[in-house]
Design a protein around this motif. Structure first.
Motif, PDB file in Angstrom:
ATOM      1  N   ILE A   6      78.593 -86.900  41.401  1.00  0.00           N
ATOM      2  CA  ILE A   6      78.270 -86.116  42.599  1.00  0.00           C
ATOM      3  C   ILE A   6      79.492 -85.344  43.074  1.00  0.00           C
ATOM      4  O   ILE A   6      79.404 -84.158  43.405  1.00  0.00           O
ATOM      5  CB  ILE A   6      77.730 -87.040  43.714  1.00  0.00           C
ATOM      6  CG1 ILE A   6      76.375 -87.610  43.306  1.00  0.00           C
ATOM      7  CG2 ILE A   6      77.624 -86.284  45.032  1.00  0.00           C
ATOM      8  CD1 ILE A   6      75.828 -88.660  44.241  1.00  0.00           C
ATOM      9  N   ALA A   7      80.649 -85.995  43.080  1.00  0.00           N
ATOM     10  CA  ALA A   7      81.882 -85.330  43.499  1.00  0.00           C
ATOM     11  C   ALA A   7      82.217 -84.169  42.564  1.00  0.00           C
ATOM     12  O   ALA A   7      82.614 -83.089  43.026  1.00  0.00           O
ATOM     13  CB  ALA A   7      83.028 -86.327  43.539  1.00  0.00           C
ATOM     14  N   ASN A   8      82.038 -84.362  41.273  1.00  0.00           N
ATOM     15  CA  ASN A   8      82.291 -83.281  40.317  1.00  0.00           C
ATOM     16  C   ASN A   8      81.316 -82.132  40.520  1.00  0.00           C
ATOM     17  O   ASN A   8      81.686 -80.962  40.445  1.00  0.00           O
ATOM     18  CB  ASN A   8      82.194 -83.795  38.880  1.00  0.00           C
ATOM     19  CG  ASN A   8      83.371 -84.650  38.492  1.00  0.00           C
ATOM     20  OD1 ASN A   8      84.443 -84.554  39.079  1.00  0.00           O
ATOM     21  ND2 ASN A   8      83.171 -85.508  37.508  1.00  0.00           N
ATOM     22  N   PHE A   9      80.043 -82.463  40.789  1.00  0.00           N
ATOM     23  CA  PHE A   9      79.035 -81.437  41.014  1.00  0.00           C
ATOM     24  C   PHE A   9      79.376 -80.606  42.249  1.00  0.00           C
ATOM     25  O   PHE A   9      79.314 -79.379  42.235  1.00  0.00           O
ATOM     26  CB  PHE A   9      77.657 -82.084  41.165  1.00  0.00           C
ATOM     27  CG  PHE A   9      76.536 -81.104  41.358  1.00  0.00           C
ATOM     28  CD1 PHE A   9      76.074 -80.353  40.292  1.00  0.00           C
ATOM     29  CD2 PHE A   9      75.945 -80.943  42.603  1.00  0.00           C
ATOM     30  CE1 PHE A   9      75.042 -79.453  40.460  1.00  0.00           C
ATOM     31  CE2 PHE A   9      74.905 -80.045  42.780  1.00  0.00           C
ATOM     32  CZ  PHE A   9      74.456 -79.292  41.705  1.00  0.00           C
ATOM     33  N   ILE A  10      79.780 -81.291  43.324  1.00  0.00           N
ATOM     34  CA  ILE A  10      80.138 -80.594  44.560  1.00  0.00           C
ATOM     35  C   ILE A  10      81.344 -79.686  44.338  1.00  0.00           C
ATOM     36  O   ILE A  10      81.360 -78.536  44.788  1.00  0.00           O
ATOM     37  CB  ILE A  10      80.407 -81.591  45.707  1.00  0.00           C
ATOM     38  CG1 ILE A  10      79.109 -82.286  46.107  1.00  0.00           C
ATOM     39  CG2 ILE A  10      81.034 -80.895  46.911  1.00  0.00           C
ATOM     40  CD1 ILE A  10      79.296 -83.427  47.091  1.00  0.00           C
ATOM     41  N   SER A  11      82.343 -80.178  43.631  1.00  0.00           N
ATOM     42  CA  SER A  11      83.535 -79.360  43.404  1.00  0.00           C
ATOM     43  C   SER A  11      83.246 -78.179  42.484  1.00  0.00           C
ATOM     44  O   SER A  11      83.890 -77.145  42.578  1.00  0.00           O
ATOM     45  CB  SER A  11      84.671 -80.210  42.831  1.00  0.00           C
ATOM     46  OG  SER A  11      84.358 -80.655  41.524  1.00  0.00           O
ATOM     47  N   THR A  12      82.247 -78.326  41.609  1.00  0.00           N
ATOM     48  CA  THR A  12      81.908 -77.243  40.696  1.00  0.00           C
ATOM     49  C   THR A  12      81.086 -76.155  41.377  1.00  0.00           C
ATOM     50  O   THR A  12      81.388 -74.969  41.252  1.00  0.00           O
ATOM     51  CB  THR A  12      81.117 -77.788  39.484  1.00  0.00           C
ATOM     52  OG1 THR A  12      81.901 -78.773  38.830  1.00  0.00           O
ATOM     53  CG2 THR A  12      80.772 -76.686  38.516  1.00  0.00           C
TER      54      THR A  12
END
Length: 66
Positions: A6-12
């Motif tokens: 989720i954190a990677n998705f948000i940062s992307t």
């Protein structure tokens, strides 16, 4: 989804896109239920007024039929 995913998705894609995707995923069953209710109500209303359902769909332009 795991917290790291989720954190990677948000940062992307960014937080607003994440929120929009989350809301759409959470609301999809509700939207489908509403669509079914509208369809049933349309059939009932058409029958009550003596209009054939298929004719009503043609008039409304629903289902790619005009």
């Amino acid at each position: 989804m795991k917290l790291q995913e989720i954190a990677n998705f948000i940062s992307t894609v960014g937080f607003p896109v994440f929120v929009a995707a989350y809301v759409l995923i959470r609301l999809e069953p509700t939207i489908k239920g509403l669509q079914q209710s509208i369809t049933v109500m349309t059939i009932v209303l058409a029958k009550t007024n003596g209009v054939d359902y298929e004719e009503a769909k043609k008039i409304a332009g629903v289902g790619g039929v005009k």
